[in-house]
Design a protein around this motif. Structure first.
Motif, short mmCIF file in Angstrom:
data_model
loop_
_atom_site.label_atom_id
_atom_site.label_comp_id
_atom_site.label_asym_id
_atom_site.label_seq_id
_atom_site.Cartn_x
_atom_site.Cartn_y
_atom_site.Cartn_z
N ASP A 84 0.28 -4.38 -3.83
CA ASP A 84 0.97 -3.71 -4.93
C ASP A 84 0.04 -2.69 -5.61
O ASP A 84 0.48 -1.65 -6.07
N ASN A 85 -1.23 -2.98 -5.62
CA ASN A 85 -2.19 -2.06 -6.23
C ASN A 85 -2.52 -0.89 -5.31
O ASN A 85 -2.93 0.17 -5.79
N PRO A 87 -0.46 0.42 -2.17
CA PRO A 87 0.58 0.38 -1.14
C PRO A 87 0.24 1.23 0.08
O PRO A 87 0.70 0.93 1.18
N GLN A 88 -0.56 2.26 -0.12
CA GLN A 88 -0.91 3.13 1.01
C GLN A 88 -1.79 2.36 2.01
O GLN A 88 -1.57 2.45 3.23
N PHE A 91 0.49 -0.20 3.67
CA PHE A 91 1.35 0.35 4.73
C PHE A 91 0.61 0.30 6.06
O PHE A 91 1.16 -0.12 7.08
N ALA A 95 2.34 -2.82 7.75
CA ALA A 95 3.45 -2.29 8.57
C ALA A 95 2.90 -1.77 9.90
O ALA A 95 3.27 -2.25 10.97
N ARG A 138 15.49 -9.47 0.11
CA ARG A 138 15.42 -8.17 -0.57
C ARG A 138 14.19 -8.19 -1.46
O ARG A 138 14.27 -8.50 -2.65
N PRO A 139 13.04 -7.89 -0.88
CA PRO A 139 11.77 -8.04 -1.61
C PRO A 139 11.61 -7.00 -2.70
O PRO A 139 12.21 -5.93 -2.65
N MET A 140 10.80 -7.32 -3.70
CA MET A 140 10.51 -6.37 -4.77
C MET A 140 9.16 -5.71 -4.53
O MET A 140 8.97 -4.55 -4.87
N LEU A 141 8.22 -6.43 -3.95
CA LEU A 141 6.86 -5.91 -3.76
C LEU A 141 6.70 -5.29 -2.37
O LEU A 141 7.45 -5.60 -1.44
N PHE A 142 5.73 -4.41 -2.26
CA PHE A 142 5.49 -3.72 -0.99
C PHE A 142 5.10 -4.71 0.10
O PHE A 142 5.48 -4.55 1.27
N ALA A 145 8.20 -6.13 1.53
CA ALA A 145 8.90 -5.11 2.32
C ALA A 145 8.30 -5.02 3.72
O ALA A 145 9.01 -4.97 4.73
N CYS A 146 6.96 -5.01 3.78
CA CYS A 146 6.28 -4.94 5.09
C CYS A 146 6.53 -6.20 5.90
O CYS A 146 6.64 -6.16 7.13
N PHE A 149 9.94 -6.17 7.50
CA PHE A 149 9.87 -5.24 8.62
C PHE A 149 9.17 -5.89 9.82
O PHE A 149 9.61 -5.75 10.97
#
Lengths: 318, 318
Positions: A84-85, A87-88, A91, A95, A138-142, A145-146, A149
């Motif tokens: 969260d701090n 995300p780049q 990713f 991901a 349905r996640p809230m944090l990155f 989300a990863c 995926f």
């Protein structure tokens, strides 16, 4: 059995390495961005350790080509709050990293990939039912989300390329040496701080109930999932659950086990409000029905083993 | 209003460009990997066209920096069957591509990003209820996996960086000039082949019912979603629906509109079996309730306009 464990120097990863070593694995390779082998302890000299970055496809391809594993236990990645701090970076690690692992498995003919996901994939738009494997993710944090995926990519690689992908979704993991901050990690912190003679303040309501899993049960779950007969694997990704104590119940138990422990409560309203929305009971019946999953550490056994570990292996968790 | 439209030379993209031009947008930039501007037709000289690859972050950053849009309509990417044939290219175009668009919006201060997702995100582990925005999204194809990830990343960028991300999930889009193969695209093909005096064989059961959306309704939906007041956007990602004819009903209508049309049925059992599992009725009440979505083309209006388009703009759809 030869295995590659990404994230193998971490909390669950090192325990998976230990579990596989105990079961007689012939060759274990650890791939991790972290160069500390502290958690591997006495195993650090008997496993192959390759430092590297999951986001760098050549490094992932390289370690898979060299180690030629029967199974990849893909546990590496950035955790929830660090993601969260940044995300780049997340990713790339989470991901692209999972894609790189699946591609390396495809290219080098690895037949099985085991993936660790999270209860954090369930977060928004939940109804009142317990969370199970058919609940909307349905996640809230990155991070979440990863992970969703990663699950979906794994299911695709299973169908398209015949890779025997399987995954677990962990609840909050409890064990000695937890350092990464997290909104429900008052659990591990409370036990470890109390064992070290320090005062600890819990930031949630005493009656707040969170589903936990002891790190040794988590590692065993991963290994047992990998060993289950393929015809039993229908759901593919499985949520897991262990004990669900209230904060008060856990505090009472720690005070009973550690005479003189000083634990109190000071509620962080922001964290509490977020947890009130996202914390639900967990129903892990698919894992129980399909491959016989069950936790072996109840709450008392969890605290007992946690304290034994701290006293027997202080260097491992320092 | 200045807008950047990724995938702006494609089926829906070109129609979005046309819709925005009609509404008086001051500057439109199209970013697309395809260098054919055939679908943009007479607009090709009045919009800025930048050829490029969504998977190349520098190209995406460059076009966003140069065009400085108020809104990015992110419609670019690889479609379903091409993605299944080349998941590695699809990972770059669809997963990395959407990340690149969101990052470019963050870095260059674009306040709004509109995303097109798909009904293909709903596929496995469905129950018997109609599909709505609270239905479990568990895609089978790589395309759907990337789209779910795009939705989740968008929701994260909305929360973390305040980017006004919004998205739609399209059902099967019908319009002239559909060339990409797809298991339910007997719809567009039936109309266009019949208009061109050719025999057409439908590969699903006559009573098979699929939810459609006419391409002009799809484009209008995207623009109306972008224009809706921010306080009405609660669900963030919305499934949309238009008419749901059976294959027989559509064939009957086409035969009525095009005297001499020759349409018959020869069922592809493999496609039919897959569709029987994944095709469900669609309930788009959240889009209707939150931002007033409704389709304007019923089945007859759809076929009429499709045929008018083909005869008035043959070069556009050749």
């Amino acid at each position: 059995m030869e295995a590659l464990i990404t994230g193998g120097t971490g909390l669950i990863g090192a325990e998976v390495v230990r579990t596989l070593a105990k079961r007689g694995a012939s060759k274990l390779t650890v791939f991790d961005i972290n160069d500390s082998t502290q958690r591997l302890d006495e195993l650090a000299t008997s496993v192959t350790i390759q430092q590297g970055d999951l986001g760098e496809s050549r490094q992932v391809l390289d370690v898979v080509r060299k180690s030629q594993p029967d199974v990849i236990y893909h546990l590496g990645g950035m955790l929830s709050l660090p993601s969260d701090n940044n995300p780049q970076a997340a990713f790339l690690a989470n991901a692209v990293g999972t894609y790189n692992v699946l591609e390396a498995a495809r290219i080098h003919g690895v037949s099985k990939v085991i993936f660790s996901s999270t209860i954090g994939t369930y977060c928004q738009d939940l109804d009142d039912r317990p969370i199970d494997d058919l609940t909307l993710q349905r996640p809230m944090l990155f991070y979440g989300a990863c992970k969703v995926f990663g699950e979906h990519m794994g299911m695709f690689y299973r169908r398209k390329y015949g890779i025997d992908f399987r995954g677990v979704r962990f609840p909050s993991i409890v064990g000695p040496g937890v350092r990464t901050p997290g909104s429900v990690q008052y659990t591990s912190h409370m036990i470890e701080e109390s064992a070290n003679g320090r005062h600890f303040t819990i930031w949630v309501r005493p009656e707040m109930r969170v589903t936990l899993l002891y790190v040794k049960d988590a590692a065993r779950a991963i290994v047992e999932l990998a060993e289950a007969p393929v015809e039993q694997i229908q759901m593919v990704n499985y949520v897991l659950a262990g004990p669900s104590p209230s904060a008060q119940e856990l505090a009472d138990l720690v005070e009973r086990k550690i005479p003189g422990a000083r634990i109190d409560f000071e509620i962080d309203q922001e964290i509490q409000a977020r947890l009130d929305k996202s914390i639900h009971p967990i129903d892990d019946r698919f894992a129980r029905d399909e491959w016989g999953w069950q936790p072996t550490y109840d709450l008392e056994a969890l605290v007992d083993d946690f304290l034994t570990e701290l006293s027997q292996h202080p260097q491992r968790y320092a």
